[in-house]
Motif scaffolding. Structure first.
Motif, PDB file in Angstrom:
ATOM      1  N   ILE A 215       0.842  -1.193   0.000  1.00 27.49           N
ATOM      2  CA  ILE A 215       0.000   0.000   0.000  1.00 27.49           C
ATOM      3  C   ILE A 215       0.883   1.252   0.000  1.00 27.49           C
ATOM      4  O   ILE A 215       1.764   1.396   0.842  1.00 27.49           O
ATOM      5  N   SER A 216       0.630   2.145  -0.947  1.00 31.73           N
ATOM      6  CA  SER A 216       1.383   3.394  -1.032  1.00 31.73           C
ATOM      7  C   SER A 216       1.115   4.266   0.183  1.00 31.73           C
ATOM      8  O   SER A 216       0.115   4.091   0.873  1.00 31.73           O
ATOM      9  N   GLU A 217       1.997   5.221   0.393  1.00 29.55           N
ATOM     10  CA  GLU A 217       1.859   6.130   1.535  1.00 29.55           C
ATOM     11  C   GLU A 217       0.522   6.866   1.536  1.00 29.55           C
ATOM     12  O   GLU A 217      -0.001   7.215   2.594  1.00 29.55           O
ATOM     13  N   ASP A 218      -0.045   7.088   0.347  1.00 32.84           N
ATOM     14  CA  ASP A 218      -1.331   7.786   0.268  1.00 32.84           C
ATOM     15  C   ASP A 218      -2.522   6.828   0.367  1.00 32.84           C
ATOM     16  O   ASP A 218      -3.668   7.221   0.151  1.00 32.84           O
ATOM     17  N   GLY A 219      -2.257   5.556   0.668  1.00 34.03           N
ATOM     18  CA  GLY A 219      -3.325   4.572   0.863  1.00 34.03           C
ATOM     19  C   GLY A 219      -3.837   3.924  -0.399  1.00 34.03           C
ATOM     20  O   GLY A 219      -4.833   3.200  -0.379  1.00 34.03           O
ATOM     21  N   THR A 220      -3.155   4.146  -1.525  1.00 35.45           N
ATOM     22  CA  THR A 220      -3.608   3.588  -2.798  1.00 35.45           C
ATOM     23  C   THR A 220      -2.920   2.256  -3.114  1.00 35.45           C
ATOM     24  O   THR A 220      -1.912   1.902  -2.509  1.00 35.45           O
ATOM     25  N   ILE A 221      -3.492   1.561  -4.095  1.00 35.33           N
ATOM     26  CA  ILE A 221      -2.918   0.306  -4.585  1.00 35.33           C
ATOM     27  C   ILE A 221      -3.100   0.249  -6.102  1.00 35.33           C
ATOM     28  O   ILE A 221      -4.137   0.674  -6.617  1.00 35.33           O
ATOM     29  N   ALA A 222      -2.077  -0.249  -6.791  1.00 36.38           N
ATOM     30  CA  ALA A 222      -2.136  -0.408  -8.243  1.00 36.38           C
ATOM     31  C   ALA A 222      -2.598  -1.824  -8.563  1.00 36.38           C
ATOM     32  O   ALA A 222      -1.998  -2.796  -8.103  1.00 36.38           O
ATOM     33  N   ILE A 223      -3.679  -1.925  -9.343  1.00 36.43           N
ATOM     34  CA  ILE A 223      -4.251  -3.234  -9.675  1.00 36.43           C
ATOM     35  C   ILE A 223      -4.462  -3.332 -11.177  1.00 36.43           C
ATOM     36  O   ILE A 223      -4.950  -2.403 -11.818  1.00 36.43           O
ATOM     37  N   ARG A 224      -4.122  -4.494 -11.727  1.00 34.53           N
ATOM     38  CA  ARG A 224      -4.411  -4.785 -13.139  1.00 34.53           C
ATOM     39  C   ARG A 224      -5.268  -6.039 -13.205  1.00 34.53           C
ATOM     40  O   ARG A 224      -4.967  -7.035 -12.537  1.00 34.53           O
ATOM     41  N   VAL A 225      -6.341  -5.979 -13.980  1.00 34.66           N
ATOM     42  CA  VAL A 225      -7.126  -7.165 -14.280  1.00 34.66           C
ATOM     43  C   VAL A 225      -6.391  -7.832 -15.435  1.00 34.66           C
ATOM     44  O   VAL A 225      -6.348  -7.309 -16.546  1.00 34.66           O
ATOM     45  N   VAL A 226      -5.779  -8.949 -15.142  1.00 33.74           N
ATOM     46  CA  VAL A 226      -4.899  -9.607 -16.090  1.00 33.74           C
ATOM     47  C   VAL A 226      -5.699 -10.380 -17.140  1.00 33.74           C
ATOM     48  O   VAL A 226      -6.766 -10.916 -16.847  1.00 33.74           O
ATOM     49  N   LYS A 227      -5.187 -10.401 -18.352  1.00 34.62           N
ATOM     50  CA  LYS A 227      -5.840 -11.139 -19.427  1.00 34.62           C
ATOM     51  C   LYS A 227      -5.115 -12.454 -19.741  1.00 34.62           C
ATOM     52  O   LYS A 227      -5.647 -13.321 -20.406  1.00 34.62           O
ATOM     53  N   ASP A 228      -3.912 -12.606 -19.244  1.00 39.34           N
ATOM     54  CA  ASP A 228      -3.093 -13.793 -19.495  1.00 39.34           C
ATOM     55  C   ASP A 228      -3.706 -15.013 -18.807  1.00 39.34           C
ATOM     56  O   ASP A 228      -3.974 -14.991 -17.604  1.00 39.34           O
ATOM     57  N   GLU A 229      -3.925 -16.098 -19.555  1.00 36.95           N
ATOM     58  CA  GLU A 229      -4.580 -17.295 -19.014  1.00 36.95           C
ATOM     59  C   GLU A 229      -3.773 -17.957 -17.905  1.00 36.95           C
ATOM     60  O   GLU A 229      -4.335 -18.439 -16.930  1.00 36.95           O
ATOM     61  N   PHE A 230      -2.462 -18.016 -18.047  1.00 36.24           N
ATOM     62  CA  PHE A 230      -1.626 -18.616 -17.008  1.00 36.24           C
ATOM     63  C   PHE A 230      -1.819 -17.870 -15.685  1.00 36.24           C
ATOM     64  O   PHE A 230      -2.078 -18.478 -14.642  1.00 36.24           O
ATOM     65  N   CYS A 231      -1.732 -16.557 -15.733  1.00 38.45           N
ATOM     66  CA  CYS A 231      -1.908 -15.747 -14.520  1.00 38.45           C
ATOM     67  C   CYS A 231      -3.314 -15.906 -13.946  1.00 38.45           C
ATOM     68  O   CYS A 231      -3.485 -16.047 -12.729  1.00 38.45           O
ATOM     69  N   LYS A 232      -4.316 -15.882 -14.811  1.00 37.36           N
ATOM     70  CA  LYS A 232      -5.690 -16.045 -14.346  1.00 37.36           C
ATOM     71  C   LYS A 232      -5.876 -17.364 -13.602  1.00 37.36           C
ATOM     72  O   LYS A 232      -6.536 -17.409 -12.564  1.00 37.36           O
ATOM     73  N   MET A 233      -5.310 -18.425 -14.144  1.00 37.53           N
ATOM     74  CA  MET A 233      -5.478 -19.739 -13.526  1.00 37.53           C
ATOM     75  C   MET A 233      -4.819 -19.794 -12.140  1.00 37.53           C
ATOM     76  O   MET A 233      -5.363 -20.395 -11.218  1.00 37.53           O
ATOM     77  N   ILE A 234      -3.666 -19.164 -11.993  1.00 40.72           N
ATOM     78  CA  ILE A 234      -3.013 -19.135 -10.681  1.00 40.72           C
ATOM     79  C   ILE A 234      -3.859 -18.330  -9.694  1.00 40.72           C
ATOM     80  O   ILE A 234      -4.129 -18.775  -8.576  1.00 40.72           O
ATOM     81  N   ILE A 235      -4.289 -17.155 -10.093  1.00 40.63           N
ATOM     82  CA  ILE A 235      -5.090 -16.292  -9.218  1.00 40.63           C
ATOM     83  C   ILE A 235      -6.382 -16.990  -8.814  1.00 40.63           C
ATOM     84  O   ILE A 235      -6.767 -16.990  -7.643  1.00 40.63           O
ATOM     85  N   ASN A 236      -7.047 -17.603  -9.779  1.00 36.80           N
ATOM     86  CA  ASN A 236      -8.304 -18.284  -9.484  1.00 36.80           C
ATOM     87  C   ASN A 236      -8.094 -19.478  -8.557  1.00 36.80           C
ATOM     88  O   ASN A 236      -8.903 -19.725  -7.664  1.00 36.80           O
TER      89      ASN A 236
END
Length: 185
Positions: free
Chosen positions: A99-120
């Motif tokens: 978490i950044s000092e200002d309380g934010t977070i960088a998020i990407r909704v990934v399209k890569d199938e390998f990454c999706k399968m790990i996250i899921n």
């Protein structure tokens, strides 16, 4: 690819760090809710703790679990033709060092199938940060990743390593709750 997914999940589940292909450049990753694993990535990259990292989710419906999401974000994610990372306010339910000092977070909704399968499979977001020591150029394909990085992770995913198509990091924007957009990269 199933064996590589199983091994990645095994390593990440026990707090390990992987080197893996994404929908952009090769990334160093771990469970984004595991503070110890996240701190290890900061050490591997020799990255100042004040510089936050991106997390990946597999679908837009997961965004609200990790930050406050302005309505316009869903359209931006859905219609983005290229990988888009959005910085959201009020990060939550992730390792505090992400978490950044200002309380934010960088998020990407990934399209890569390998990454999706790990996250899921993990049911948790993944850290995704470029596979380089902080301050050095981001490797555009696997052969440009230094041995220093490869030797410090717990698992190097043996997929797409011979691809020579140069990739690029995602575009990054910062989005406020009122819909104001600031272009970061």
């Amino acid at each position: 690819m199933l064996q590589e997914i199983k091994e990645s999940i095994r390593i990440i589940s026990k707090g390990g760090v992987i080197l893996y292909p994404t929908d952009t450049i090769w990334g160093i990753g771990c469970d984004a809710t595991n503070e110890t694993a996240v701190k290890r990535i900061f050490e591997i990259k020799k990255r100042p703790s004040a510089k936050a990292m991106i997390i990946l989710v597999s679908q837009a419906s997961q965004l609200e679990h990790y930050a406050d999401i302005p309505e316009i974000a869903y359209d931006l994610v859905e219609y983005a033709e290229n990988p888009l990372t959005i910085i959201y306010p009020n990060a939550k339910r992730i390792a505090s060092s992400l978490i950044s000092e200002d309380g934010t977070i960088a998020i990407r909704v990934v399209k890569d199938e390998f990454c999706k399968m790990i996250i899921n499979s993990l049911r948790k977001p993944l850290v995704s940060t470029s596979a380089n020591v902080s301050g050095e150029s981001s490797p555009l394909y696997f052969d440009e990743i230094s041995d220093e990085i490869k030797n410090q992770v717990d698992y190097v995913v043996p997929l797409r390593q011979s691809e020579l198509t140069k990739s690029a990091p995602s575009k990054i924007i910062k989005l406020s709750m009122n819909g104001t957009i600031e272009i970061i990269r």
